[in-house]
Design an enzyme around this catalytic site. Structure first.
Site, PDB file in Angstrom:
ATOM      1  N   GLU A  31       0.262  -4.685  -3.495  1.00 20.62           N
ATOM      2  CA  GLU A  31       1.173  -5.331  -2.553  1.00 20.62           C
ATOM      3  C   GLU A  31       2.620  -5.246  -3.043  1.00 20.62           C
ATOM      4  OE1 GLU A  31       1.039  -6.124   0.345  1.00 20.62           O
ATOM      5  OE2 GLU A  31       2.634  -7.570   0.712  1.00 20.62           O
TER       6      GLU A  31
ATOM      7  N   HIS B 239      -6.447   7.266 -17.792  1.00 22.43           N
ATOM      8  CA  HIS B 239      -7.183   8.362 -17.131  1.00 22.43           C
ATOM      9  C   HIS B 239      -6.240   9.230 -16.303  1.00 22.43           C
ATOM     10  CE1 HIS B 239     -10.925   6.623 -18.506  1.00 22.43           C
ATOM     11  NE2 HIS B 239     -10.473   5.442 -18.092  1.00 22.43           N
TER      12      HIS B 239
ATOM     13  N   LYS C 178       5.623  -3.504  -0.953  1.00 21.89           N
ATOM     14  CA  LYS C 178       6.844  -4.240  -0.575  1.00 21.89           C
ATOM     15  C   LYS C 178       8.078  -3.468  -1.018  1.00 21.89           C
ATOM     16  CE  LYS C 178       5.941  -6.580   1.848  1.00 21.89           C
ATOM     17  NZ  LYS C 178       4.608  -6.814   2.238  1.00 21.89           N
TER      18      LYS C 178
ATOM     19  N   ARG D 286      10.312  -5.776  15.912  1.00 21.44           N
ATOM     20  CA  ARG D 286       9.132  -4.922  16.006  1.00 21.44           C
ATOM     21  C   ARG D 286       9.425  -3.505  15.519  1.00 21.44           C
ATOM     22  NH1 ARG D 286       5.375  -6.942  20.137  1.00 21.44           N
ATOM     23  NH2 ARG D 286       4.788  -4.813  20.615  1.00 21.44           N
TER      24      ARG D 286
HETATM   25  O1  M6R Z   1      -0.371  -7.147  11.948  1.00 17.67           O
HETATM   26  P1  M6R Z   1      -1.221  -6.583  10.836  1.00 17.67           P
HETATM   27  O2  M6R Z   1      -1.438  -7.547   9.748  1.00 17.67           O
HETATM   28  O3  M6R Z   1      -2.512  -6.017  11.344  1.00 17.67           O
HETATM   29  O4  M6R Z   1      -0.371  -5.375  10.258  1.00 17.67           O
HETATM   30  C1  M6R Z   1      -0.914  -4.548   9.263  1.00 17.67           C
HETATM   31  C2  M6R Z   1       0.150  -3.708   8.604  1.00 17.67           C
HETATM   32  O5  M6R Z   1       0.777  -2.879   9.539  1.00 17.67           O
HETATM   33  C3  M6R Z   1       1.229  -4.573   7.920  1.00 17.67           C
HETATM   34  O6  M6R Z   1       0.663  -5.451   6.995  1.00 17.67           O
HETATM   35  C4  M6R Z   1       2.247  -3.676   7.202  1.00 17.67           C
HETATM   36  O7  M6R Z   1       1.654  -3.030   6.116  1.00 17.67           O
HETATM   37  C5  M6R Z   1       3.454  -4.501   6.766  1.00 17.67           C
HETATM   38  N1  M6R Z   1       4.662  -3.834   7.126  1.00 17.67           N
HETATM   39  C6  M6R Z   1       3.507  -4.738   5.326  1.00 17.67           C
HETATM   40  O8  M6R Z   1       4.623  -5.457   4.928  1.00 17.67           O
END
Ligand code: M6R
Length: 618
Positions: A489, A512, A493, A27
């Protein structure tokens, strides 16, 4: 974000708390701590709350615990992601009142902690946190409550707290009891084989039980070895949401991969297959778990998609699919902005909230904002039983299984599949597509898992590219139509796990402004799969090439000849059976590129700096 695990009723509580904290590491956190309620073995004295906490990784805490004598059948562990006060030993949780009678750990933010402090007599605080005052308040309340009942003392204090939080307490007065409270931050409780548990996330408990209950907002629970008692904020008995976790311990482990991220990238064929499974009955698309009335969906005249980060990018693909198939206008919006303007919402507006965790506070707040204005909310969520899944009027689960790496991969591809399913379903209920056409499209999507397996074979080629370009100072991702969300994306990443400067632009916008950034040595990653904007992309690639950039192009089998003339490298993916499904394939090389660059640079791939897997604060 922070993680909590509490256990009561095991002689080896500390060992299992540390193992649970290990499963919460993903987390994101910057310090960790434990408290064990050590009731006096002789019964001659009151015992004590033994607390050990350390800044940094869990290994630091484990080191500090080594050779110690923390014994007791009840304890709480915490990983902290700092909000108030620096990430150091002192600010790490647990916190206590000055006498050490009550200990608390906390996820979230107590917004009115300054006002609460001002309401107490003048006193010293050990830490700079918003949490410590809660321990002070509960200790004071314990003196006033009949029989020193911890649950009642906590209930009285929680009524005075503002903000989003899950809180977990122990006291010397009842050393076999844990009391928890929840508001807008996830908390689950469980009881199995004479042991009581609580945690912020099922991952911490999966080794012990699959039967868990998620507390609703403003619920509290008393957890003992005999069971779990849940009450509401008014003190009356209440029911939490009970469910069985559908995955097992093995799914939450690395299984031989170097990192969770790599494992999860490789799980995408299966995850996509599981998300598509059993959707077709008698030639008709069925989304049984949706809980939303078909006729109501048929009357929808506008869709908003709200989400954050990677989930937002999947929503951008969703917009293309829903508008194309169902003919309904769609706006995609960052969830954190949605509630601070005045989006025009009514019962005919469908709000689709996309979230892997189902616990992202901005996305939940956007959903609440929509529901307050009577707009139905459909959630596309991975974690079963999560807050968003329960709150939404309808839910479509992606079946990606647990995603542990902070960088989202398999959740993303399954979210896109979820969006495609919703697009087809809306087309069906609105009669915007012939049933046979919807069925045929869905059948063609079934080819995605096999195609994904082929894309994964690019791994070695991509690792070589990562070695070659890992020191590039600037990478630009460009795309059009379905390639654009994937460009965003890809850039996200790369930056989140390698900390390299990366940006994404619509390829047509280059002239632009952004093309001014291109110079000798820049790297451009161009999304150029087969499709109606392919030739435009070829022109854009020529433009950046002419200005000195090195170009990696993502192209489709059978249409790479035009790319070969201009790009330095081509990563060839199979045809996607439908243009709108091509992002499911084209994103995978970018996930692998980010992964291998981060590994080559020696970064902490699964737990990148400053980031948390689930963002439960605003
Ligand atoms: O749990 P969620 O899909 O709501 O989380 C959203 C973003 O915090 C999550 O996608 C974040 O951008 C990731 N670290 C991307 O890899």
């Amino acid at each position: 974000m922070c993680g909590i695990i509490g256990i009561t009723g095991r002689d080896d509580a500390l060992e299992h708390i540390m193992a649970g904290l290990g499963r919460l590491e993903y987390r994101g956190y910057d310090s960790a701590g434990v408290v064990i309620a050590n009731s006096s073995a002789s019964g001659m004295d009151d015992g004590q709350l033994d607390i050990v906490k350390r800044a940094g990784k869990l290994a630091n805490l484990a080191g500090a615990l080594q050779g110690g004598s923390l014994t007791g059948r009840t304890g709480i562990g915490h990983t902290r992601w700092a909000t108030h006060g620096a990430p150091n030993d002192v600010n790490a949780h647990p916190h206590t009142d000055p006498s050490g009678r009550v200990a608390v750990v906390h996820n979230g933010i107590i917004e009115n902690y300054q006002a609460l402090k001002a309401g107490l007599s003048e006193r010293e605080y050990a830490s700079a946190t918003d949490t410590e005052v809660v321990a002070h308040l509960v200790a004071e309340e314990l003196d006033r409550v009949d029989g020193g009942d911890l649950l009642e003392a906590v209930r009285r204090v929680v009524g005075r707290l503002e903000g989003a939080f899950s809180l977990c307490f122990v006291t010397l007065d009842a050393p076999d009891t844990i009391v928890v409270a929840k508001r807008e931050a996830p908390l689950i409780v469980a009881h199995a084989d004479g042991v009581g548990y609580c945690a912020s996330d099922v991952a911490a408990l999966i080794a012990h039980t699959k039967q868990v209950s998620a507390l609703h907002d403003d619920q509290l629970a008393r957890i003992t070895p005999d069971g779990v008692e849940v009450i509401g904020l008014d003190g009356s008995p209440a029911e939490a949401h009970s469910y069985e976790v559908s995955w097992d311990l093995a799914a939450a482990e690395k299984q031989g991969y170097d990192h969770f991220m790599l494992k999860e990238i490789h799980e995408q064929p299966q995850a996509v297959l599981d998300t598509l499974r059993d959707r077709l009955t008698d030639g008709k698309l069925h989304l049984d778990e949706l809980r939303t009335d078909e006729h109501e969906l048929g009357r929808i005249d506008k869709v908003f998609i709200v989400a954050c980060g990677t989930s937002l990018h999947s929503g951008m693909v969703g917009k293309l699919a829903i508008e194309h198939w169902a003919g309904v206008p769609v706006e995609v919006e960052v969830a954190s902005e949605f509630r601070y303007r005045d989006p025009i919402l009514n019962p005919h507006t469908l709000v689709i909230a996309i979230s892997q965790s189902g616990e992202t506070s901005d996305t939940i707040a956007a959903a609440t904002h929509a529901q307050d204005q009577r707009a139905p909310v459909l959630a596309i969520v991975n974690v079963v039983g999560s807050t968003l899944a329960r709150q939404a009027d309808g839910v479509l689960y992606t079946h990606a299984g647990p995603e542990v790496a902070v960088a989202s991969t398999k959740a993303f591809t399954t979210q896109i599949v979820g969006c495609l399913l919703v697009g087809l379903y809306l087309a069906q209920v609105r009669h915007a597509m012939y049933a046979s056409e919807a069925e045929d499209t869905l059948r063609r999507l079934q080819q995605l898992p096999g195609a994904l397996e082929k894309v994964l074979e690019l791994d070695g080629q991509i690792r070589d590219l990562a070695d070659r370009y890992k020191d590039v100072h600037y990478t630009m991702f460009i795309g059009r139509h379905t390639g654009l969300p994937i460009a965003y994306e890809g850039a996200l990443k790369l930056k989140e796990i390698s900390y390299l400067h990366a940006e994404a632009f619509p390829a047509g916008e280059m002239k632009h402004g952004p093309i001014a950034l291109i110079e000798e040595g820049s790297l451009v990653v161009a999304l150029a799969p087969e499709g109606h904007v392919f030739s435009k992309m070829v022109s854009n690639i020529q433009e950046v090439k002419a200005r000195g950039a090195s170009v990696i192009a993502i192209g489709t089998e059978g249409s790479t000849a035009a790319l070969a003339e201009h790009a330095d490298h081509i990563l060839t993916i199979p045809e996607a059976s439908h243009e709108l499904a091509s992002p499911v394939l084209s994103v995978v090389p970018l996930q692998l590129l980010a992964y291998h660059v981060a590994v080559a640079l020696g970064k902490d791939v699964d737990q990148p700096r400053n980031l948390a897997k689930t963002v439960t604060v605003e």
